[in-house]
Write a protein that holds these residues in place. Structure first.
Motif, PDB file in Angstrom:
ATOM      1  N   LEU A 159       0.834  -1.203   0.000  1.00 16.16           N
ATOM      2  CA  LEU A 159       0.000   0.000   0.000  1.00 16.16           C
ATOM      3  C   LEU A 159       0.871   1.256   0.000  1.00 16.16           C
ATOM      4  CD1 LEU A 159      -3.043   0.840   0.160  1.00 16.16           C
ATOM      5  CD2 LEU A 159      -2.654   1.184   2.598  1.00 16.16           C
ATOM      6  N   ASP A 160       1.918   1.240   0.809  1.00 13.56           N
ATOM      7  CA  ASP A 160       2.837   2.377   0.849  1.00 13.56           C
ATOM      8  C   ASP A 160       3.485   2.607  -0.521  1.00 13.56           C
ATOM      9  OD1 ASP A 160       2.283   2.787   3.506  1.00 13.56           O
ATOM     10  OD2 ASP A 160       4.038   1.706   4.245  1.00 13.56           O
ATOM     11  N   GLU A 161       3.767   1.539  -1.238  1.00 17.50           N
ATOM     12  CA  GLU A 161       4.371   1.664  -2.565  1.00 17.50           C
ATOM     13  C   GLU A 161       3.390   2.271  -3.556  1.00 17.50           C
ATOM     14  OE1 GLU A 161       6.735   1.542  -5.896  1.00 17.50           O
ATOM     15  OE2 GLU A 161       7.273   1.410  -3.773  1.00 17.50           O
ATOM     16  N   VAL A 162       2.128   1.837  -3.495  1.00 16.01           N
ATOM     17  CA  VAL A 162       1.111   2.400  -4.387  1.00 16.01           C
ATOM     18  C   VAL A 162       0.994   3.908  -4.188  1.00 16.01           C
ATOM     19  CG1 VAL A 162      -1.381   2.484  -4.848  1.00 16.01           C
ATOM     20  CG2 VAL A 162      -0.232   0.276  -4.622  1.00 16.01           C
ATOM     21  N   TYR A 163       1.077   4.345  -2.932  1.00 13.91           N
ATOM     22  CA  TYR A 163       0.898   5.767  -2.616  1.00 13.91           C
ATOM     23  C   TYR A 163       2.210   6.432  -2.201  1.00 13.91           C
ATOM     24  CZ  TYR A 163      -4.054   4.787  -2.956  1.00 13.91           C
ATOM     25  OH  TYR A 163      -5.296   4.416  -3.422  1.00 13.91           O
ATOM     26  N   ALA A 164       3.305   5.980  -2.775  1.00 13.29           N
ATOM     27  CA  ALA A 164       4.607   6.586  -2.485  1.00 13.29           C
ATOM     28  C   ALA A 164       4.595   8.067  -2.845  1.00 13.29           C
ATOM     29  CB  ALA A 164       5.698   5.865  -3.275  1.00 13.29           C
ATOM     30  N   PRO A 165       5.163   8.916  -2.004  1.00 12.58           N
ATOM     31  CA  PRO A 165       5.109  10.367  -2.240  1.00 12.58           C
ATOM     32  C   PRO A 165       5.618  10.792  -3.610  1.00 12.58           C
ATOM     33  CG  PRO A 165       5.951   9.903  -0.040  1.00 12.58           C
ATOM     34  CD  PRO A 165       5.861   8.581  -0.747  1.00 12.58           C
ATOM     35  N   ARG A 171       1.077  16.190  -8.059  1.00 11.40           N
ATOM     36  CA  ARG A 171      -0.330  16.296  -7.636  1.00 11.40           C
ATOM     37  C   ARG A 171      -0.479  15.871  -6.176  1.00 11.40           C
ATOM     38  NH1 ARG A 171      -2.683  10.923  -8.769  1.00 11.40           N
ATOM     39  NH2 ARG A 171      -0.998   9.603  -9.567  1.00 11.40           N
ATOM     40  N   PRO A 172       0.186  16.542  -5.268  1.00 10.56           N
ATOM     41  CA  PRO A 172       0.193  16.136  -3.855  1.00 10.56           C
ATOM     42  C   PRO A 172      -1.189  16.101  -3.218  1.00 10.56           C
ATOM     43  CG  PRO A 172       1.105  18.345  -4.134  1.00 10.56           C
ATOM     44  CD  PRO A 172       0.991  17.754  -5.501  1.00 10.56           C
ATOM     45  N   ALA A 173      -2.108  16.933  -3.717  1.00  9.55           N
ATOM     46  CA  ALA A 173      -3.445  16.969  -3.124  1.00  9.55           C
ATOM     47  C   ALA A 173      -4.229  15.688  -3.389  1.00  9.55           C
ATOM     48  CB  ALA A 173      -4.223  18.167  -3.662  1.00  9.55           C
ATOM     49  N   ASP A 174      -3.811  14.908  -4.394  1.00 11.13           N
ATOM     50  CA  ASP A 174      -4.520  13.677  -4.733  1.00 11.13           C
ATOM     51  C   ASP A 174      -4.104  12.497  -3.856  1.00 11.13           C
ATOM     52  OD1 ASP A 174      -5.811  15.022  -6.744  1.00 11.13           O
ATOM     53  OD2 ASP A 174      -4.481  14.304  -8.340  1.00 11.13           O
ATOM     54  N   ARG A 175      -3.034  12.664  -3.110  1.00  6.22           N
ATOM     55  CA  ARG A 175      -2.532  11.547  -2.289  1.00  6.22           C
ATOM     56  C   ARG A 175      -3.345  11.466  -0.992  1.00  6.22           C
ATOM     57  NH1 ARG A 175       1.999  10.943   1.519  1.00  6.22           N
ATOM     58  NH2 ARG A 175       2.761   8.768   1.409  1.00  6.22           N
ATOM     59  N   PRO A 176      -3.892  10.282  -0.684  1.00  5.38           N
ATOM     60  CA  PRO A 176      -4.693  10.171   0.541  1.00  5.38           C
ATOM     61  C   PRO A 176      -3.834  10.211   1.794  1.00  5.38           C
ATOM     62  CG  PRO A 176      -4.400   8.019  -0.465  1.00  5.38           C
ATOM     63  CD  PRO A 176      -3.807   9.012  -1.426  1.00  5.38           C
ATOM     64  N   ASP A 177      -4.495  10.438   2.923  1.00  4.94           N
ATOM     65  CA  ASP A 177      -3.845  10.363   4.232  1.00  4.94           C
ATOM     66  C   ASP A 177      -3.581   8.882   4.502  1.00  4.94           C
ATOM     67  OD1 ASP A 177      -3.392  10.010   6.981  1.00  4.94           O
ATOM     68  OD2 ASP A 177      -4.514  11.821   7.480  1.00  4.94           O
ATOM     69  N   LEU A 178      -2.317   8.464   4.419  1.00  8.86           N
ATOM     70  CA  LEU A 178      -2.002   7.042   4.494  1.00  8.86           C
ATOM     71  C   LEU A 178      -2.290   6.437   5.867  1.00  8.86           C
ATOM     72  CD1 LEU A 178       1.138   5.903   2.491  1.00  8.86           C
ATOM     73  CD2 LEU A 178      -1.281   5.504   2.097  1.00  8.86           C
ATOM     74  N   ALA A 179      -2.035   7.180   6.929  1.00  9.62           N
ATOM     75  CA  ALA A 179      -2.303   6.656   8.269  1.00  9.62           C
ATOM     76  C   ALA A 179      -3.795   6.347   8.416  1.00  9.62           C
ATOM     77  CB  ALA A 179      -1.853   7.655   9.324  1.00  9.62           C
ATOM     78  N   ARG A 180      -4.614   7.273   7.955  1.00  5.45           N
ATOM     79  CA  ARG A 180      -6.065   7.072   8.020  1.00  5.45           C
ATOM     80  C   ARG A 180      -6.493   5.918   7.120  1.00  5.45           C
ATOM     81  NH1 ARG A 180     -10.505  11.576   6.017  1.00  5.45           N
ATOM     82  NH2 ARG A 180     -12.357  10.250   6.232  1.00  5.45           N
TER      83      ARG A 180
END
Length: 258
Positions: A159-165, A171-180
């Motif tokens: 999951l962290d890899e899918v949403y790697a910074p 497009r930083p605003a499209d990245r979800p809050d990973l902890a949540r």
């Protein structure tokens, strides 16, 4: 709540919509006839023929020696068109229709690719107030019912890899809050289903369950979508049971076909 899902433009152009939907069908499913396109789009055969002729002219489609239309060179994903997606859709449609007959709400089948979810099949219910078909459309996975189901199959590292910074540098605003998201997916894994309460669109609730292959790997998400005014939380368990039964029946069909 995140920004709303895509909504139709105030002045839609039907011919453009038909052409784009036809191109999506060709890209996802491979060989298709004029009659099949006409039926899927709900247009006359002559209209479907003109749409396909224009797609051929612009290299979005080609016609083979069997007079079947297929995705053309512009649609580079065509090499994979007669693949799992096509077979999943064909197997799922009877089950989606059965879910609609039982629940009278719109039913969907969705797959995930990376951080996006694609609706590969939709069957609308008969009610005047209903959620429309989103077949062929692509949305952020973490904001859709089936997308969440399929993300829940990933390990924390995956999951962290899918949403790697670095994937969201532009497009930083499209990245979800990973902890949540990790917390939500952990709860989802325990439940085995997901309830999407206006997460993606105000006034809409969806409930979904996973569809698995014979090895237990989740292939897709099966869901129903409805206006919030018709959602009764006291009927959630019977609703999930109906979806589970449809998913198990679909899994049996898939095991026989694949």
């Amino acid at each position: 709540m995140d920004k709303p899902l895509k909504t139709p433009p105030p002045y839609p152009i039907a011919s453009v919509d038909h052409a784009l939907r036809a191109a999506t069908i060709l890209q996802m499913e491979g060989g298709t006839t004029v009659s099949q396109i006409a039926e899927r789009l709900g247009v006359a055969r002559s209209t479907a023929h003109r749409i396909l002729a224009m797609l051929v002219y612009r290299d979005f489609a080609v016609q083979d020696e069997d007079r079947l239309y297929r995705a053309g060179p512009v649609l580079e994903l065509a090499a994979h068109s007669q693949s799992l997606v096509s077979r999943l859709r064909a197997a799922a449609l009877p089950h989606l229709h059965r879910v609609v007959d039982l629940l009278d709400e719109t039913a969907n089948l969705t797959v995930r690719t990376g951080d996006t979810a694609r609706f590969i099949a939709s069957v609308e219910c008969r009610q005047a107030l209903r959620v429309g078909s989103r077949e062929g459309m692509v949305f952020p996975a973490h904001r859709t019912t089936a997308g969440l189901l399929l993300l829940a199959e990933l390990s924390d590292e995956e999951l962290d890899e899918v949403y790697a910074p670095e994937r969201y540098r532009d497009r930083p605003a499209d990245r979800p809050d990973l902890a949540r998201l990790h917390t939500e997916l952990k709860r989802l894994r325990r439940n085995g289903f997901v309830v999407n309460k206006e997460r993606s669109e105000r006034g809409l609730i969806a409930v979904g369950v996973p569809v698995r292959d014979r090895d237990g790997t989740a292939l897709a998400g099966l869901s129903v979508s409805m206006p919030t005014v018709r959602y009764d939380p006291h009927r959630l368990q019977p609703l999930v049971a109906t979806l589970d039964a449809a998913a198990r029946a679909l899994e049996t069909d898939l095991a026989e076909r694949f």
